[in-house]
Design a protein around this motif. Structure first.
Motif, short mmCIF file in Angstrom:
data_model
loop_
_atom_site.label_atom_id
_atom_site.label_comp_id
_atom_site.label_asym_id
_atom_site.label_seq_id
_atom_site.Cartn_x
_atom_site.Cartn_y
_atom_site.Cartn_z
N SER A 220 -12.25 8.69 13.41
CA SER A 220 -11.40 8.72 14.60
C SER A 220 -11.75 7.48 15.40
O SER A 220 -12.66 6.74 15.04
CB SER A 220 -11.65 9.98 15.43
N THR A 221 -11.04 7.30 16.50
CA THR A 221 -11.22 6.13 17.35
C THR A 221 -12.69 5.89 17.69
O THR A 221 -13.11 4.76 17.87
CB THR A 221 -10.37 6.35 18.62
N THR A 222 -13.49 6.95 17.78
CA THR A 222 -14.88 6.79 18.22
C THR A 222 -15.89 6.86 17.08
O THR A 222 -17.09 6.76 17.33
CB THR A 222 -15.24 7.88 19.24
N GLN A 223 -15.44 7.04 15.85
CA GLN A 223 -16.43 7.21 14.78
C GLN A 223 -15.87 7.02 13.38
O GLN A 223 -14.70 7.29 13.13
CB GLN A 223 -16.99 8.64 14.84
N VAL A 224 -16.76 6.55 12.49
CA VAL A 224 -16.58 6.73 11.05
C VAL A 224 -17.87 7.42 10.62
O VAL A 224 -18.95 6.85 10.76
CB VAL A 224 -16.41 5.38 10.32
N THR A 225 -17.78 8.65 10.16
CA THR A 225 -18.98 9.43 9.86
C THR A 225 -18.97 9.86 8.40
O THR A 225 -17.96 10.38 7.90
CB THR A 225 -19.04 10.68 10.78
N ALA A 226 -20.10 9.66 7.72
CA ALA A 226 -20.24 10.09 6.33
C ALA A 226 -20.53 11.59 6.31
O ALA A 226 -21.43 12.05 7.01
CB ALA A 226 -21.38 9.33 5.67
N ILE A 227 -19.76 12.31 5.51
CA ILE A 227 -19.99 13.76 5.37
C ILE A 227 -20.89 13.97 4.14
O ILE A 227 -20.53 13.58 3.02
CB ILE A 227 -18.65 14.51 5.23
N THR A 228 -22.03 14.56 4.37
CA THR A 228 -23.03 14.68 3.30
C THR A 228 -22.98 16.03 2.61
O THR A 228 -23.55 16.19 1.53
CB THR A 228 -24.44 14.43 3.87
N SER A 229 -22.34 16.99 3.24
CA SER A 229 -22.12 18.28 2.56
C SER A 229 -20.90 18.94 3.19
O SER A 229 -20.59 18.71 4.37
CB SER A 229 -23.35 19.19 2.68
N VAL A 230 -20.23 19.75 2.38
CA VAL A 230 -19.12 20.56 2.90
C VAL A 230 -19.47 22.01 2.60
O VAL A 230 -19.56 22.40 1.43
CB VAL A 230 -17.77 20.17 2.26
N GLY A 231 -19.72 22.78 3.63
CA GLY A 231 -20.24 24.14 3.41
C GLY A 231 -21.58 24.02 2.69
O GLY A 231 -22.45 23.25 3.09
N SER A 232 -21.69 24.72 1.57
CA SER A 232 -22.97 24.68 0.84
C SER A 232 -22.97 23.62 -0.26
O SER A 232 -23.94 23.48 -1.00
CB SER A 232 -23.27 26.06 0.26
N GLU A 233 -21.85 22.85 -0.38
CA GLU A 233 -21.75 21.85 -1.46
C GLU A 233 -22.19 20.48 -0.99
O GLU A 233 -21.56 19.90 -0.09
CB GLU A 233 -20.28 21.72 -1.93
N PRO A 234 -23.23 19.90 -1.59
CA PRO A 234 -23.57 18.52 -1.24
C PRO A 234 -22.47 17.57 -1.74
O PRO A 234 -21.84 17.84 -2.76
CB PRO A 234 -24.89 18.25 -1.98
N ILE A 235 -22.23 16.51 -0.99
CA ILE A 235 -21.23 15.51 -1.42
C ILE A 235 -22.00 14.34 -2.03
O ILE A 235 -22.88 13.75 -1.37
CB ILE A 235 -20.38 15.03 -0.22
N GLY A 236 -21.65 14.01 -3.29
CA GLY A 236 -22.37 12.93 -3.99
C GLY A 236 -23.86 13.21 -3.94
O GLY A 236 -24.30 14.36 -4.12
N PRO A 237 -24.66 12.18 -3.65
CA PRO A 237 -26.11 12.39 -3.59
C PRO A 237 -26.57 13.00 -2.27
O PRO A 237 -27.77 13.10 -2.02
CB PRO A 237 -26.66 10.97 -3.76
#
Ligand code: PLP
Length: 299
Positions: free
Chosen positions: A259-276
């Motif tokens: 969004s206008t104030t951020q680019v944020t890496a999501i490291t997990s969604v619920g209990s699923e890790p994203i990538g490493p």
């Protein structure tokens, strides 16, 4: 007397007793306009614009989106270019260089009635929230996300004040230690798709391509989303503006919210890790590119 469209006749009076904030006060002393449709119906639209080193970022895109939002809800008589001028003037008066600017246009005050009185004139409110200057090279923020059902209305392309569903979902996310709730919409055709975050767009990296929901009525066409996609295309990355399922999202190599104030890496969604479970190379590159754009005043 004011004739309301439903046939009831009454006029809001500033000397009438009302109950507000734990005490009986005169309507005119309530501290806000009780009859403002922005308050009674959430009837209004807004923009959030960032200023970096005194310059509004991508302001033409914000002005264009404000124009679209106003037109979509038939809020007439406002020139978004004038909001830009008032916003610049607020920056000057406050003496700030780095800030978030809120531009809000509500329908205006009228006796409470579901039917909008054609004579009601919009209320324009602008305010700033100062912040620290951007430091190029700052590492990308990381955080967890949860999934939540998208129960918002079907005009999410309008940046409207109807924010309660998003706010409730984000509050639940926050209480679960997550930075964002990623919304999943069960659509009328039986499909179910990730739409966006509560106040962000979602971009996934799947088999080397950027995937994000198309800019239709299910999502807000984010200014940051458009800047990042333009950049990705310019450097030759594949971009697919297509719906994705929650399963695809959870299996993605990278997920970011922006969004206008951020680019944020999501490291997990619920209990699923994203990538490493940490920010990936595409997200880091997009974040770095975004910082360069805002500092350079591009857009
Ligand atoms: N989607 C929603 C629902 C939002 O509220 C926002 C911003 O507030 C965004 C996406 C991102 O839009 P932008 O990049 O223009 O800030």
């Amino acid at each position: 007397m004011t004739a309301s469209a439903s046939g009831l006749h009454y006029a809001p009076r500033d000397d009438a007793w009302v109950f507000h904030g734990g005490s009986f006060v005169r309507a005119g002393d309530a501290g806000f306009n009780l009859h403002e449709r922005g308050v009674t119906f959430g009837d209004g639209v807004y923009e959030v614009v960032r200023y970096d080193a005194g310059r509004a970022f991508a302001v033409d895109r914000h002005v264009a989106r404000m124009r679209r939002s106003l037109a979509a809800v038939a809020l007439e008589g406002i020139d978004p270019a004038e909001l830009e001028r008032h916003s610049d003037e607020l920056m000057r008066r406050n003496g700030w260089r780095d800030a978030k600017a809120y531009w809000q246009v509500t329908r205006g005050p009228q006796p409470r009635d579901f039917v909008i009185d054609a004579r009601t004139r919009p209320t324009v409110t602008l305010w700033l929230s100062p912040r620290e200057p951007v430091v190029p090279g700052t590492p990308v923020a990381e955080g967890a996300a949860v999934l939540a059902e998208d129960v918002r209305w079907l005009r999410c392309d309008v940046k409207s004040l109807l924010l309660m569903p998003a706010s409730l979902a984000r509050t639940r996310a926050s209480r679960a230690g997550a930075v964002e709730a990623i919304l999943v919409r069960d659509k009328a055709d039986g499909s179910s798709h990730v739409t966006e975050g509560t106040s962000t767009n979602v971009i996934a990296v799947i088999r080397g391509r950027l995937v994000t929901h198309p800019a239709d009525r299910y999502v807000l066409a984010g200014v940051t989303r458009s800047m990042l996609l333009d950049h990705a295309r310019a450097v030759g990355w594949g971009v697919d503006e297509r719906p994705m399922t929650a399963q695809e999202l959870c299996a993605a190599d990278e997920v970011l919210v922006c969004s206008t104030t951020q680019v944020t890496a999501i490291t997990s969604v619920g209990s699923e890790p994203i990538g490493p479970g940490a920010a990936g190379p595409v997200t880091r590159a997009l974040h770095a590119a975004y910082l360069k754009m805002v500092v350079g005043g591009r857009g």
